[in-house]
Design a protein around this motif. Structure first.
Motif, PDB file in Angstrom:
ATOM      1  N   ALA A 191       0.831  -1.210   0.000  1.00  0.00           N
ATOM      2  CA  ALA A 191       0.000   0.000   0.000  1.00  0.00           C
ATOM      3  C   ALA A 191       0.860   1.254   0.000  1.00  0.00           C
ATOM      4  O   ALA A 191       0.592   2.214  -0.738  1.00  0.00           O
ATOM      5  N   GLU A 192       1.904   1.275   0.835  1.00  0.00           N
ATOM      6  CA  GLU A 192       2.785   2.442   0.883  1.00  0.00           C
ATOM      7  C   GLU A 192       3.505   2.650  -0.448  1.00  0.00           C
ATOM      8  O   GLU A 192       3.602   3.784  -0.949  1.00  0.00           O
TER       9      GLU A 192
ATOM     10  N   ALA B 108       0.837   3.759  -3.126  1.00  0.00           N
ATOM     11  CA  ALA B 108       0.295   5.087  -2.820  1.00  0.00           C
ATOM     12  C   ALA B 108       1.302   6.168  -3.198  1.00  0.00           C
ATOM     13  O   ALA B 108       0.935   7.225  -3.731  1.00  0.00           O
TER      14      ALA B 108
ATOM     15  N   GLU C 279       1.351   6.457  -7.009  1.00  0.00           N
ATOM     16  CA  GLU C 279       0.184   7.206  -7.478  1.00  0.00           C
ATOM     17  C   GLU C 279       0.341   8.700  -7.200  1.00  0.00           C
ATOM     18  O   GLU C 279      -0.062   9.542  -8.007  1.00  0.00           O
TER      19      GLU C 279
ATOM     20  N   ILE D 200      -6.325  -2.581  -0.181  1.00  0.00           N
ATOM     21  CA  ILE D 200      -7.074  -1.536  -0.889  1.00  0.00           C
ATOM     22  C   ILE D 200      -7.513  -0.442   0.080  1.00  0.00           C
ATOM     23  O   ILE D 200      -7.425   0.755  -0.217  1.00  0.00           O
TER      24      ILE D 200
ATOM     25  N   MET E 164      -4.859   2.114   1.018  1.00  0.00           N
ATOM     26  CA  MET E 164      -4.499   3.089  -0.019  1.00  0.00           C
ATOM     27  C   MET E 164      -5.515   4.213  -0.155  1.00  0.00           C
ATOM     28  O   MET E 164      -5.284   5.166  -0.903  1.00  0.00           O
ATOM     29  N   GLU E 165      -6.649   4.099   0.527  1.00  0.00           N
ATOM     30  CA  GLU E 165      -7.639   5.172   0.473  1.00  0.00           C
ATOM     31  C   GLU E 165      -7.033   6.458   1.032  1.00  0.00           C
ATOM     32  O   GLU E 165      -6.313   6.421   2.038  1.00  0.00           O
ATOM     33  N   PRO E 166      -7.316   7.610   0.418  1.00  0.00           N
ATOM     34  CA  PRO E 166      -6.782   8.868   0.947  1.00  0.00           C
ATOM     35  C   PRO E 166      -7.098   9.096   2.421  1.00  0.00           C
ATOM     36  O   PRO E 166      -6.289   9.660   3.162  1.00  0.00           O
TER      37      PRO E 166
ATOM     38  N   ARG F 176      -2.374   5.476   7.497  1.00  0.00           N
ATOM     39  CA  ARG F 176      -2.413   5.944   6.112  1.00  0.00           C
ATOM     40  C   ARG F 176      -1.170   5.455   5.385  1.00  0.00           C
ATOM     41  O   ARG F 176      -0.070   5.498   5.923  1.00  0.00           O
TER      42      ARG F 176
ATOM     43  N   THR G 219       0.096   6.949   2.842  1.00  0.00           N
ATOM     44  CA  THR G 219       0.887   8.153   2.600  1.00  0.00           C
ATOM     45  C   THR G 219       0.108   9.339   3.179  1.00  0.00           C
ATOM     46  O   THR G 219      -1.133   9.328   3.178  1.00  0.00           O
TER      47      THR G 219
ATOM     48  N   ALA H 171      -2.650  11.805   0.524  1.00  0.00           N
ATOM     49  CA  ALA H 171      -3.035  11.263  -0.784  1.00  0.00           C
ATOM     50  C   ALA H 171      -4.297  11.951  -1.290  1.00  0.00           C
ATOM     51  O   ALA H 171      -5.177  12.330  -0.515  1.00  0.00           O
TER      52      ALA H 171
ATOM     53  N   ARG I  43      -5.895   7.066  -5.500  1.00  0.00           N
ATOM     54  CA  ARG I  43      -5.280   5.767  -5.268  1.00  0.00           C
ATOM     55  C   ARG I  43      -5.066   5.071  -6.602  1.00  0.00           C
ATOM     56  O   ARG I  43      -5.772   5.356  -7.581  1.00  0.00           O
TER      57      ARG I  43
END
Length: 350
Positions: free
Chosen positions: A90-91, A94, A97, A143, A146-148, A163, A165, A168, A171
């Protein structure tokens, strides 16, 4: 059904005498060529401890390829979740993206992509995160992370914000990949885009795609089923030349399937001198019958027929043309030409 999009799958092959750096340079050149020819996305695989394959770390490769192109979607085909903690993936994605907004795909696979010893080393002896019983849970967690807005994690009666990142605004697009009906069922249940590995496991493609489409539940990620076809491809000005360019990869796949040593890929000249025993020749013919190997016109026609048969408007080609002894080590002219010739023929008939 006409083909609207062509895309590329790249395992970043390493050939005899070629360094890893030269193989990477050849793939950067191939990605740039794909973009200029009008290809839509460019995915890299995850394989480990293989002398003939340099695609060991998709996030690093994606950053390199996205930085070398301008509009091409770049992604993993796939990120093998048994090898990684979901938060780490995820990190990584993210951040990708954030750096290349709207251009990153996260293809997720359930296989380890390696031998058991290498798989153990990747996990540092720890448990897998891709077992069938918990794979869906790990996909959900990945998933969500990775959501903002991030996710809330409850531990010992306390809630922690998590989080991938800090700030964000989007994603990457998640895809499930598979070579059986397991991932198709899971993708349909969760409303995710899905790709079946037709390029190496194509006996049940139609049945698996029908299952995915019929069971699909709309979601925020995808309101309708999304899929495309993957095909091994060699395109050359003549059929004879296409067959010649395909032979090094044919020999490599025969070695893989028969327990032989998977060495760096030999040249088309050396491959031409190899004579397979009868049993291996039969295996080679069986494996390559699903490939598209031919002239631009015949290749475009075959891909159109496949797209129509499987009900897709995007085809992801895995260009498997070999290299000649005279080719520079930092380029693969035959792979580049395959993409150019194919795009010209397909888009000319669109």
């Amino acid at each position: 059904m006409s083909i609207r999009r062509l895309s590329v799958l790249d395992l970043i092959p390493v050939r005899d005498g070629q360094t890893t750096g030269q193989a990477l340079a050849a793939s950067v050149a191939l990605a740039r060529r794909a973009e200029s020819a009008g290809f839509h996305r460019y995915w890299v695989a995850e394989h480990h401890n293989m002398p003939a394959v340099a695609s060991t770390n998709p996030p690093v490769l994606i950053a390199m390829l996205a930085g070398a192109t301008e509009q091409l979607r770049v992604g993993s085909g796939g990120m093998m979740l048994p090898n990684h903690a979901p938060l780490v993936v995820a990190e990584q994605f993210a951040l990708l993206e954030a750096a290349y907004p709207g251009r990153i795909d996260l293809g997720i696979g359930r296989a380890p992509g390696s031998d058991p010893v290498t798989s153990w080393a990747l996990r540092h002896g720890g448990p897998q995160t891709g077992d069938a019983d918990r794979f869906g849970e790990h996909v959900d967690n990945l998933i969500a992370m990775m959501e903002p807005a991030g996710v809330g994690l409850s531990l010992q009666g306390r809630s922690y914000g998590l989080r991938a990142t800090p700030q964000a605004v989007g994603r990457p697009t998640p895809w499930l990949l598979g070579s059986s009906d397991y991932s198709a069922r899971l993708a349909a249940e969760k409303g995710l885009p899905y790709v079946f590995a037709h390029h190496f496991s194509g006996d049940s493609t139609a049945e698996v795609l029908d299952l995915y489409r019929s069971a699909f539940r709309p979601s925020d990620v995808s309101p309708a089923p999304q899929t495309f076809l993957t095909v091994n491809v060699v395109v050359a000005p003549t059929q004879e030349e296409a067959d010649r360019l395909a032979k090094p990869y044919v020999l490599a796949m025969v070695a893989l399937r028969t327990g032989g040593e998977l060495r760096p890929q030999i040249s088309v000249e050396d491959a031409a001198d190899v004579r397979l025993p009868e049993s291996h020749a039969a295996l080679a013919a069986q494996m390559s019958e699903r490939w598209v190997v031919g002239t631009p016109e015949t290749a475009a026609r075959q891909l159109e027929e496949l797209a129509d048969h499987f009900g897709v408007d995007e085809v992801m080609v895995h260009p498997v043309a070999g290299a000649s002894n005279s080719d520079p080590f930092d380029r693969n002219p035959a792979r580049e030409e395959s993409l150019d010739l194919l795009a010209s023929a397909v888009f000319a008939t669109a």
